[in-house]
Design a protein around this motif. Structure first.
Motif, PDB file in Angstrom:
ATOM      1  N   ALA A   3      -1.539   2.827  -4.931  1.00 54.22           N
ATOM      2  CA  ALA A   3      -1.449   4.186  -5.458  1.00 54.22           C
ATOM      3  C   ALA A   3      -2.372   5.150  -4.722  1.00 54.22           C
ATOM      4  CB  ALA A   3      -1.778   4.198  -6.957  1.00 54.22           C
ATOM      5  N   THR A   4      -3.420   4.636  -4.096  1.00 55.36           N
ATOM      6  CA  THR A   4      -4.439   5.493  -3.499  1.00 55.36           C
ATOM      7  C   THR A   4      -3.860   6.396  -2.423  1.00 55.36           C
ATOM      8  OG1 THR A   4      -6.091   3.776  -3.929  1.00 55.36           O
ATOM      9  CG2 THR A   4      -6.694   5.499  -2.369  1.00 55.36           C
ATOM     10  N   LYS A   5      -2.974   5.877  -1.578  1.00 53.56           N
ATOM     11  CA  LYS A   5      -2.420   6.678  -0.486  1.00 53.56           C
ATOM     12  C   LYS A   5      -1.434   7.720  -0.978  1.00 53.56           C
ATOM     13  CE  LYS A   5      -2.759   2.916   2.921  1.00 53.56           C
ATOM     14  NZ  LYS A   5      -3.836   3.484   3.730  1.00 53.56           N
ATOM     15  N   ASN A   6      -1.076   7.677  -2.245  1.00 51.69           N
ATOM     16  CA  ASN A   6       0.002   8.518  -2.758  1.00 51.69           C
ATOM     17  C   ASN A   6      -0.466   9.399  -3.914  1.00 51.69           C
ATOM     18  OD1 ASN A   6       2.729   9.356  -2.627  1.00 51.69           O
ATOM     19  ND2 ASN A   6       3.362   7.875  -4.171  1.00 51.69           N
ATOM     20  N   GLY A   7      -1.788   9.687  -3.948  1.00 55.11           N
ATOM     21  CA  GLY A   7      -2.272  10.654  -4.931  1.00 55.11           C
ATOM     22  C   GLY A   7      -3.382  10.195  -5.843  1.00 55.11           C
ATOM     23  N   ALA A   8      -3.663   8.890  -5.876  1.00 58.01           N
ATOM     24  CA  ALA A   8      -4.758   8.406  -6.721  1.00 58.01           C
ATOM     25  C   ALA A   8      -6.093   8.537  -5.993  1.00 58.01           C
ATOM     26  CB  ALA A   8      -4.516   6.957  -7.125  1.00 58.01           C
ATOM     27  N   MET A   9      -7.181   8.327  -6.729  1.00 57.99           N
ATOM     28  CA  MET A   9      -8.507   8.352  -6.130  1.00 57.99           C
ATOM     29  C   MET A   9      -8.859   6.983  -5.568  1.00 57.99           C
ATOM     30  SD  MET A   9     -12.215   9.232  -7.875  1.00 57.99           S
ATOM     31  CE  MET A   9     -12.089   7.887  -9.055  1.00 57.99           C
ATOM     32  N   ALA A  50       0.833  -1.208   0.000  1.00 58.46           N
ATOM     33  CA  ALA A  50       0.000   0.000   0.000  1.00 58.46           C
ATOM     34  C   ALA A  50       0.866   1.256   0.000  1.00 58.46           C
ATOM     35  CB  ALA A  50      -0.930  -0.003   1.208  1.00 58.46           C
ATOM     36  N   ARG A  51       2.012   1.181   0.692  1.00 54.18           N
ATOM     37  CA  ARG A  51       2.974   2.297   0.681  1.00 54.18           C
ATOM     38  C   ARG A  51       4.292   1.835   0.040  1.00 54.18           C
ATOM     39  NH1 ARG A  51       0.281   2.978   5.819  1.00 54.18           N
ATOM     40  NH2 ARG A  51      -0.871   4.957   5.834  1.00 54.18           N
ATOM     41  N   PHE A  52       4.175   1.049  -1.003  1.00 47.79           N
ATOM     42  CA  PHE A  52       5.341   0.536  -1.718  1.00 47.79           C
ATOM     43  C   PHE A  52       6.213   1.679  -2.237  1.00 47.79           C
ATOM     44  CE2 PHE A  52       7.317  -1.293  -5.610  1.00 47.79           C
ATOM     45  CZ  PHE A  52       7.958  -2.391  -5.057  1.00 47.79           C
ATOM     46  N   ALA A  53       5.592   2.744  -2.731  1.00 42.72           N
ATOM     47  CA  ALA A  53       6.359   3.869  -3.264  1.00 42.72           C
ATOM     48  C   ALA A  53       7.224   4.502  -2.194  1.00 42.72           C
ATOM     49  CB  ALA A  53       5.412   4.919  -3.856  1.00 42.72           C
ATOM     50  N   ASN A  54       6.689   4.645  -0.992  1.00 48.68           N
ATOM     51  CA  ASN A  54       7.469   5.238   0.089  1.00 48.68           C
ATOM     52  C   ASN A  54       8.688   4.385   0.421  1.00 48.68           C
ATOM     53  OD1 ASN A  54       4.326   5.820   0.748  1.00 48.68           O
ATOM     54  ND2 ASN A  54       5.587   7.604   1.241  1.00 48.68           N
ATOM     55  N   ALA A  55       8.521   3.068   0.355  1.00 50.12           N
ATOM     56  CA  ALA A  55       9.644   2.174   0.622  1.00 50.12           C
ATOM     57  C   ALA A  55      10.717   2.294  -0.451  1.00 50.12           C
ATOM     58  CB  ALA A  55       9.146   0.737   0.728  1.00 50.12           C
ATOM     59  N   ILE A  56      10.304   2.279  -1.706  1.00 51.88           N
ATOM     60  CA  ILE A  56      11.273   2.365  -2.806  1.00 51.88           C
ATOM     61  C   ILE A  56      11.991   3.705  -2.778  1.00 51.88           C
ATOM     62  CG2 ILE A  56      11.533   2.397  -5.314  1.00 51.88           C
ATOM     63  CD1 ILE A  56      10.992  -0.368  -4.128  1.00 51.88           C
ATOM     64  N   ALA A  57      11.239   4.774  -2.526  1.00 53.52           N
ATOM     65  CA  ALA A  57      11.843   6.107  -2.478  1.00 53.52           C
ATOM     66  C   ALA A  57      12.855   6.209  -1.345  1.00 53.52           C
ATOM     67  CB  ALA A  57      10.755   7.163  -2.315  1.00 53.52           C
TER      68      ALA A  57
END
Length: 351
Positions: free
Chosen positions: A201-207, A172-179
Motif C-alpha cells: 500500500a505504501t507506493k500507492n498512497g499509504a505512509m 508491492a505494486r499489486f494494485a497496479n497489476a489488478i487495475a
C-alpha cells in the motif's frame, strides 16, 4: 520540480491520513488486538473471497522476507527472476530472515519468469550436496513494470505443486497489476495457486503499510513468532491497520492505481516515436524504461523533472536509459509538460 523518480516520493493520500486520525481517538489494545485490525482482517477476507490470515507490517521488505521465511528452510532454494526486488533491492534480507536460503536467479524477457524456465531450473531435491527446492517468488508488477496474467501465475504454480514447493508473490505494486488486468485479487492469487502474498500500500498512497496475506492456514501458525522475533510486531498496530482500512475503503486502492497506470500510458504514447527515443518494455502498469540521448536527459533535468538514470555510463552513441514512475497523485499536466519538453529536446538532438 516534477518528480517521476518513484511512487515512493509522494505524500500520503488524504483519505488514509484521515483514517489514521480516526484511529487516534481513545485507547485500543496493542499488538493487533484492536477493533481496526479486526475490521481489516474481515475486509481482506471479502477482498480475496476466502478466509485469509492477514498480518500488517510497515515495510515491503518485511512483508516479502517474513512471508518467504514461511516457505523455505535455511538450506532451501528460492527461484526468482534475476531482476526481482528480493534480489536487487533487499540488502540480503531474504537470506537473513530465512536463515540462509539461497536465491536462485533466472532469466526471463521483460522481467518475467515462465513455467518452462522455472521447471528446468528446479534440481537437487533429496541430494544432500545441493540446496533444496523450497519456493518460487514472482514480482507483480515486475521490476520493469510488466505483468503476470492469472494464467501465467497458474502455470508457474503448477510447477510449484509438481515439486511440492511454495509460491510467493511480491505485490508491492499489486494494485497496479489488478487495475491494469481487470481481474479479481482472488483470481490473481490463491485461485491461481499463490500461497503467500506481500500486499503493498505504501507506493500507492499509504505512509508505511503493507500486509502479509497467507492463503494456506497451516503456514500461519508460526508467522506471529517470526514477525515478533524479526522486530516487526508494532505495539500500536492499529495505526498500520488504519492505513490499510483507509486504503481499501470505497475502492481507493484501485482508483489510485488506475490513475497512475493511465498517466504511464499517456507518457508512453507521447514519447513513442520521438527521434532517438526507445521504449524497452511494454508499459503495462505505472513504470517506463526508455533510452534517450544524453542531451535530452540533461535538458529534462534542467527543465525541472526528476527521474532515475538507469544505466551508467552512456552507450557509445551517447544514449542513456532512464526510469519514469507515475503515482496516484500525479497530473496530466505534468505528463504533457514532460512530453512537450522531451519532444522539443529530441528534435534538437536529432538536428
Amino acid at each position: 520540480m516534477t518528480n517521476f523518480a518513484s511512487d515512493n516520493v509522494t505524500a500520503m493520500a488524504p483519505e488514509i491520513l484521515a483514517a489514521i486520525a480516526d484511529a487516534n481517538e481513545g485507547p485500543a489494545m496493542p499488538y493487533g488486538e484492536d477493533p481496526v485490525t479486526a475490521r481489516v482482517r474481515a475486509r481482506f477476507n471479502d477482498l480475496f473471497e476466502t478466509e485469509t490470515l492477514v498480518f500488517p507490517v510497515a515495510t515491503g521488505t518485511a512483508a516479502n522476507v517474513l512471508g518467504l521465511s514461511l516457505l523455505t528452510p535455511p538450506y532451501g532454494a528460492v527461484y526468482c527472476h534475476r531482476d526481482a526486488h528480493i534480489v536487487v533491492d533487499e540488502c540480503g534480507a531474504p537470506e537473513f530472515y530465512t536463515g540462509g536460503a539461497k536465491l536462485v536467479t533466472l532469466e526471463g524477457a521483460d522481467g518475467k519468469l515462465t513455467a518452462g524456465v522455472v521447471s528446468d531450473a528446479i534440481t537437487g531435491a533429496g541430494v544432500v550436496h545441493h540446496v533444496q527446492p523450497a519456493a518460487i517468488s514472482l514480482t507483480q508488477a515486475t521490476e520493469v513494470g510488466t505483468l503476470y496474467r492469472p494464467d501465467d501465475v497458474a502455470a508457474i504454480a503448477k510447477v510449484a505443486r509438481a515439486h511440492q514447493i511454495g509460491l510467493h508473490m511480491d505485490g508491492a505494486r499489486f494494485a497496479n497489476a489488478i487495475a491494469a488486468l481487470g481481474c479479481s485479487p482472488a483470481e490473481m492469487t490463491w485461485k491461481a495457486g499463490v500461497d503467500v502474498l506481500a500486499f503493498g500500500a505504501t507506493k500507492n498512497g499509504a505512509m508505511a503499510a503493507e500486509a502479509v496475506v497467507i492463503f494456506k492456514p497451516e503456514l500461519a501458525a508460526e508467522f506471529g513468532f517470526r514477525r515478533k522475533r524479526g522486530g516487526h510486531l508494532f505495539s500500536k498496530g492499529r495505526f498500520l491497520s488504519a492505513q490499510l482500512e483507509g486504503y481499501l475503503e470505497d475502492g481507493l486502492w484501485l482508483r489510485h492505481a488506475l490513475h497512475a497506470n493511465s498517466l504511464a500510458t499517456q507518457l508512453a504514447q507521447g514519447l513513442a516515436g520521438l527521434p532517438g527515443v526507445t521504449l524497452h518494455h511494454p508499459v503495462e502498469a505505472n513504470m517506463l524504461f526508455l533510452s534517450l540521448p544524453e542531451s535530452v536527459i540533461a535538458g529534462l533535468k534542467a527543465g525541472g523533472f526528476m527521474f532515475y538514470d538507469w544505466t551508467t555510463p552512456a552507450t557509445a552513441a551517447g544514449m542513456r536509459e532512464i526510469r519514469l514512475v507515475t503515482a496516484f497523485n500525479g497530473t496530466g499536466e505534468d505528463v504533457r509538460a514532460f512530453v512537450a519538453l522531451a519532444a522539443d529536446l529530441a528534435r534538437k538532438a536529432a538536428e
